[in-house]
Design a protein around this motif. Structure first.
Motif, PDB file in Angstrom:
ATOM      1  N   ALA A 138       0.838  -1.209   0.000  1.00  0.00           N
ATOM      2  CA  ALA A 138       0.000   0.000   0.000  1.00  0.00           C
ATOM      3  C   ALA A 138       0.866   1.249   0.000  1.00  0.00           C
ATOM      4  O   ALA A 138       0.540   2.258  -0.641  1.00  0.00           O
ATOM      5  CB  ALA A 138      -0.926  -0.002   1.222  1.00  0.00           C
ATOM      6  N   GLY A 139       1.986   1.171   0.709  1.00  0.00           N
ATOM      7  CA  GLY A 139       2.876   2.318   0.798  1.00  0.00           C
ATOM      8  C   GLY A 139       3.470   2.720  -0.539  1.00  0.00           C
ATOM      9  O   GLY A 139       3.608   3.916  -0.825  1.00  0.00           O
ATOM     10  N   TYR A 140       3.798   1.744  -1.381  1.00  0.00           N
ATOM     11  CA  TYR A 140       4.380   2.067  -2.693  1.00  0.00           C
ATOM     12  C   TYR A 140       3.402   2.925  -3.507  1.00  0.00           C
ATOM     13  O   TYR A 140       3.802   3.912  -4.127  1.00  0.00           O
ATOM     14  CB  TYR A 140       4.729   0.806  -3.477  1.00  0.00           C
ATOM     15  CG  TYR A 140       5.696  -0.123  -2.778  1.00  0.00           C
ATOM     16  CD1 TYR A 140       6.783   0.372  -2.057  1.00  0.00           C
ATOM     17  CD2 TYR A 140       5.526  -1.509  -2.824  1.00  0.00           C
ATOM     18  CE1 TYR A 140       7.669  -0.491  -1.416  1.00  0.00           C
ATOM     19  CE2 TYR A 140       6.404  -2.373  -2.189  1.00  0.00           C
ATOM     20  CZ  TYR A 140       7.465  -1.858  -1.472  1.00  0.00           C
ATOM     21  OH  TYR A 140       8.336  -2.708  -0.832  1.00  0.00           O
ATOM     22  N   GLY A 141       2.140   2.526  -3.503  1.00  0.00           N
ATOM     23  CA  GLY A 141       1.136   3.299  -4.233  1.00  0.00           C
ATOM     24  C   GLY A 141       0.971   4.701  -3.657  1.00  0.00           C
ATOM     25  O   GLY A 141       0.848   5.680  -4.403  1.00  0.00           O
ATOM     26  N   ALA A 142       1.008   4.801  -2.342  1.00  0.00           N
ATOM     27  CA  ALA A 142       0.876   6.105  -1.685  1.00  0.00           C
ATOM     28  C   ALA A 142       2.072   7.000  -2.013  1.00  0.00           C
ATOM     29  O   ALA A 142       1.904   8.198  -2.281  1.00  0.00           O
ATOM     30  CB  ALA A 142       0.734   5.923  -0.180  1.00  0.00           C
ATOM     31  N   ASN A 162      14.858  -5.442  -2.624  1.00  0.00           N
ATOM     32  CA  ASN A 162      13.614  -5.413  -3.391  1.00  0.00           C
ATOM     33  C   ASN A 162      12.706  -4.276  -2.932  1.00  0.00           C
ATOM     34  O   ASN A 162      12.089  -3.591  -3.748  1.00  0.00           O
ATOM     35  CB  ASN A 162      12.880  -6.745  -3.278  1.00  0.00           C
ATOM     36  CG  ASN A 162      11.659  -6.791  -4.184  1.00  0.00           C
ATOM     37  OD1 ASN A 162      11.785  -6.655  -5.404  1.00  0.00           O
ATOM     38  ND2 ASN A 162      10.474  -6.942  -3.603  1.00  0.00           N
ATOM     39  N   GLN A 163      12.622  -4.065  -1.606  1.00  0.00           N
ATOM     40  CA  GLN A 163      11.863  -2.922  -1.103  1.00  0.00           C
ATOM     41  C   GLN A 163      12.440  -1.612  -1.634  1.00  0.00           C
ATOM     42  O   GLN A 163      11.700  -0.709  -2.032  1.00  0.00           O
ATOM     43  CB  GLN A 163      11.903  -2.884   0.422  1.00  0.00           C
ATOM     44  CG  GLN A 163      10.927  -3.780   1.151  1.00  0.00           C
ATOM     45  CD  GLN A 163      11.068  -3.568   2.655  1.00  0.00           C
ATOM     46  OE1 GLN A 163      12.107  -3.875   3.228  1.00  0.00           O
ATOM     47  NE2 GLN A 163      10.041  -3.028   3.267  1.00  0.00           N
ATOM     48  N   ALA A 164      13.767  -1.501  -1.616  1.00  0.00           N
ATOM     49  CA  ALA A 164      14.416  -0.283  -2.104  1.00  0.00           C
ATOM     50  C   ALA A 164      14.073  -0.039  -3.569  1.00  0.00           C
ATOM     51  O   ALA A 164      13.790   1.099  -3.982  1.00  0.00           O
ATOM     52  CB  ALA A 164      15.930  -0.378  -1.917  1.00  0.00           C
ATOM     53  N   ILE A 165      14.080  -1.117  -4.366  1.00  0.00           N
ATOM     54  CA  ILE A 165      13.750  -0.995  -5.789  1.00  0.00           C
ATOM     55  C   ILE A 165      12.304  -0.558  -5.973  1.00  0.00           C
ATOM     56  O   ILE A 165      12.003   0.343  -6.773  1.00  0.00           O
ATOM     57  CB  ILE A 165      14.010  -2.335  -6.511  1.00  0.00           C
ATOM     58  CG1 ILE A 165      15.502  -2.633  -6.558  1.00  0.00           C
ATOM     59  CG2 ILE A 165      13.421  -2.321  -7.925  1.00  0.00           C
ATOM     60  CD1 ILE A 165      15.842  -4.064  -6.947  1.00  0.00           C
ATOM     61  N   GLU A 166      11.381  -1.186  -5.234  1.00  0.00           N
ATOM     62  CA  GLU A 166       9.956  -0.840  -5.373  1.00  0.00           C
ATOM     63  C   GLU A 166       9.695   0.606  -4.949  1.00  0.00           C
ATOM     64  O   GLU A 166       8.897   1.305  -5.579  1.00  0.00           O
ATOM     65  CB  GLU A 166       9.095  -1.804  -4.553  1.00  0.00           C
ATOM     66  CG  GLU A 166       9.063  -3.229  -5.093  1.00  0.00           C
ATOM     67  CD  GLU A 166       8.598  -3.297  -6.537  1.00  0.00           C
ATOM     68  OE1 GLU A 166       7.587  -2.632  -6.877  1.00  0.00           O
ATOM     69  OE2 GLU A 166       9.245  -4.004  -7.336  1.00  0.00           O
ATOM     70  N   CYS A 167      10.377   1.049  -3.901  1.00  0.00           N
ATOM     71  CA  CYS A 167      10.251   2.451  -3.476  1.00  0.00           C
ATOM     72  C   CYS A 167      10.779   3.380  -4.563  1.00  0.00           C
ATOM     73  O   CYS A 167      10.134   4.374  -4.917  1.00  0.00           O
ATOM     74  CB  CYS A 167      11.023   2.698  -2.182  1.00  0.00           C
ATOM     75  SG  CYS A 167      10.290   1.985  -0.703  1.00  0.00           S
ATOM     76  N   ALA A 170       8.393   3.614  -7.541  1.00  0.00           N
ATOM     77  CA  ALA A 170       7.202   4.421  -7.242  1.00  0.00           C
ATOM     78  C   ALA A 170       7.547   5.906  -7.176  1.00  0.00           C
ATOM     79  O   ALA A 170       6.838   6.756  -7.737  1.00  0.00           O
ATOM     80  CB  ALA A 170       6.592   3.960  -5.917  1.00  0.00           C
ATOM     81  N   LEU A 171       8.647   6.220  -6.493  1.00  0.00           N
ATOM     82  CA  LEU A 171       9.041   7.621  -6.334  1.00  0.00           C
ATOM     83  C   LEU A 171       9.496   8.224  -7.654  1.00  0.00           C
ATOM     84  O   LEU A 171       9.189   9.390  -7.966  1.00  0.00           O
ATOM     85  CB  LEU A 171      10.152   7.724  -5.283  1.00  0.00           C
ATOM     86  CG  LEU A 171       9.738   7.343  -3.863  1.00  0.00           C
ATOM     87  CD1 LEU A 171      10.969   7.152  -2.978  1.00  0.00           C
ATOM     88  CD2 LEU A 171       8.798   8.388  -3.255  1.00  0.00           C
ATOM     89  N   ASP A 172      10.210   7.452  -8.446  1.00  0.00           N
ATOM     90  CA  ASP A 172      10.676   7.928  -9.749  1.00  0.00           C
ATOM     91  C   ASP A 172       9.493   8.288 -10.641  1.00  0.00           C
ATOM     92  O   ASP A 172       9.481   9.346 -11.291  1.00  0.00           O
ATOM     93  CB  ASP A 172      11.538   6.844 -10.401  1.00  0.00           C
ATOM     94  CG  ASP A 172      12.205   7.308 -11.683  1.00  0.00           C
ATOM     95  OD1 ASP A 172      12.983   8.275 -11.631  1.00  0.00           O
ATOM     96  OD2 ASP A 172      11.951   6.693 -12.744  1.00  0.00           O
ATOM     97  N   ILE A 173       8.475   7.428 -10.657  1.00  0.00           N
ATOM     98  CA  ILE A 173       7.274   7.699 -11.460  1.00  0.00           C
ATOM     99  C   ILE A 173       6.568   8.949 -10.953  1.00  0.00           C
ATOM    100  O   ILE A 173       6.202   9.845 -11.721  1.00  0.00           O
ATOM    101  CB  ILE A 173       6.310   6.495 -11.423  1.00  0.00           C
ATOM    102  CG1 ILE A 173       6.923   5.304 -12.172  1.00  0.00           C
ATOM    103  CG2 ILE A 173       4.957   6.855 -12.029  1.00  0.00           C
ATOM    104  CD1 ILE A 173       6.178   3.993 -11.955  1.00  0.00           C
ATOM    105  N   GLY A 174       6.366   9.012  -9.628  1.00  0.00           N
ATOM    106  CA  GLY A 174       5.639  10.138  -9.056  1.00  0.00           C
ATOM    107  C   GLY A 174       6.349  11.459  -9.268  1.00  0.00           C
ATOM    108  O   GLY A 174       5.725  12.467  -9.638  1.00  0.00           O
ATOM    109  N   ILE A 175       7.648  11.475  -9.047  1.00  0.00           N
ATOM    110  CA  ILE A 175       8.426  12.711  -9.204  1.00  0.00           C
ATOM    111  C   ILE A 175       8.385  13.193 -10.649  1.00  0.00           C
ATOM    112  O   ILE A 175       8.243  14.398 -10.917  1.00  0.00           O
ATOM    113  CB  ILE A 175       9.881  12.489  -8.729  1.00  0.00           C
ATOM    114  CG1 ILE A 175       9.921  12.367  -7.202  1.00  0.00           C
ATOM    115  CG2 ILE A 175      10.797  13.618  -9.199  1.00  0.00           C
ATOM    116  CD1 ILE A 175      11.235  11.850  -6.649  1.00  0.00           C
ATOM    117  N   LYS A 176       8.492  12.260 -11.591  1.00  0.00           N
ATOM    118  CA  LYS A 176       8.487  12.640 -13.004  1.00  0.00           C
ATOM    119  C   LYS A 176       7.121  13.117 -13.482  1.00  0.00           C
ATOM    120  O   LYS A 176       7.027  13.876 -14.442  1.00  0.00           O
ATOM    121  CB  LYS A 176       8.995  11.473 -13.856  1.00  0.00           C
ATOM    122  CG  LYS A 176      10.498  11.264 -13.718  1.00  0.00           C
ATOM    123  CD  LYS A 176      11.002  10.036 -14.436  1.00  0.00           C
ATOM    124  CE  LYS A 176      12.520   9.923 -14.303  1.00  0.00           C
ATOM    125  NZ  LYS A 176      13.049   8.654 -14.867  1.00  0.00           N
TER     126      LYS A 176
END
Length: 330
Positions: A138-142, A162-167, A170-176
């Motif tokens: 849920a956190g990745y989506g948030a 794997n957690q670091a990659i998923e974060c 998600a952050l890379d997509i959101g920031i862009k």
């Protein structure tokens, strides 16, 4: 060597308390020792329930719910910290941040996390606040949605690459997606691995106080692969328990380019007085994988340890949050 200027490395303070903010916190900033700060439910529980600085505010808010009292206290402190740190942020927007964590009971509720994150960010109304979100599904989506809205995010409770990659994804997509260029950090927890596995490593004749560093370094490599200058790895849980290691061990061994270490006050003071002040030699991804394979070959299941540490971390923050709320009503 000026680590901040030369390799974009910063130390943040993993502590917040009202009297501290008006005194030692300001000194650490003016002396160029720290360049940001973090908080979590356990830190707030300790500060709010043990410091007399909150007593009058708590007494005056007994007509409110427990969570409303907590939020009023936390928001006041976070806003004040943000005001003190604002000149740093305005000079260099990579630093000068303070984090506030969403209610830990929302860790599996994406929409609830987004709604609370937006509300806290708007209420505090400071550009240098980061909303702290646990690294769950849920956190990745948030994280993705909050950064897409221009909100800075601190992804927390990362124990695995794997957690670091998923974060980072998600952050890379959101920031862009965002037009506001928000900043994000990925908080990799370090020392808890060693506390969990050192005894077992010792019985198998393996080096102790090494797994945390190796795992954190691998996470760092994975984040760096995204080459997003708005995302930095933050090393957390970097205090030392006991006297077997130098107090600044988890700072000294993780001074990497484009990274941050958020540490308790006593760890920061130890680093100032005795710590190493030069960039750490970066272990390669291959060296990290070789060491992790060695542990696996010796029957140490790193994935199982990681899952347990995440579960324990989420649980501990929920307990701290509940204990604090219970103490806020007379």
């Amino acid at each position: 060597m000026n680590l901040r200027q030369n390799i974009n490395y910063s130390i943040w303070c993993d502590f917040i308390e009202r009297d501290f903010l008006e005194n030692e916190f300001k000194t650490l900033i003016s002396d160029g020792i720290i360049h940001g700060a973090t908080s979590n439910p356990a830190i707030f529980e300790n500060s709010i329930t043990n410091s007399p600085a909150y007593k009058n505010d708590i007494s005056s808010m007994q007509h409110l719910s427990q969570k409303e009292i907590y939020e009023a206290l936390a928001i006041k402190d976070i806003k004040r910290a943000a005001e003190i740190l604002l000149p740093l942020y305005e000079k260099d927007s990579n630093d000068g941040f303070i984090s506030i964590e969403v209610d830990p009971t929302l860790c599996d509720d994406m929409m609830g996390t987004i709604e609370e994150g937006v509300r806290l960010f708007k209420t505090i109304d400071m550009p240098n606040v980061m909303i702290k979100v646990p690294a769950t599904i849920a956190g990745y989506g948030a994280m993705r949605e909050l950064t897409s809205m221009g909100i800075n995010v601190n992804a927390t409770l990362i124990f695995t690459p794997n957690q670091a990659i998923e974060c980072a994804k998600a952050l890379d997509i959101g920031i862009k997606k965002s037009t506001h260029s928000p900043k994000a950090v990925i908080s990799v927890f370090v020392s808890r691995f060693d506390r969990a596995c050192d005894e077992l490593c010792q019985t198998k004749g393996l080096e102790t106080a090494k797994l945390g560093i190796i795992n954190a370094t691998k996470c760092y490599h994975e984040v760096e692969k995204f080459a997003n200058s708005n995302i930095r790895t933050l090393f957390a849980s970097t205090g030392v328990k006991g006297d077997d290691l130098p107090k600044s061990y988890y700072i000294d061994t993780l001074i990497y380019p484009n990274s941050i270490n958020t540490a308790p006050l006593d760890t920061i003071k130890a680093f100032i007085s005795t710590g190493k002040k030069q960039e750490t030699k970066l272990l390669s991804l291959q060296e990290c994988d070789t060491y992790l394979k060695l542990l696996n070959d010796n029957g140490i299941d790193i994935e199982a340890v990681s899952q347990q540490l995440l579960s324990d971390g989420l649980g501990a923050f929920k307990v701290s949050f509940a204990q604090m709320l219970n103490k806020l009503k007379n």
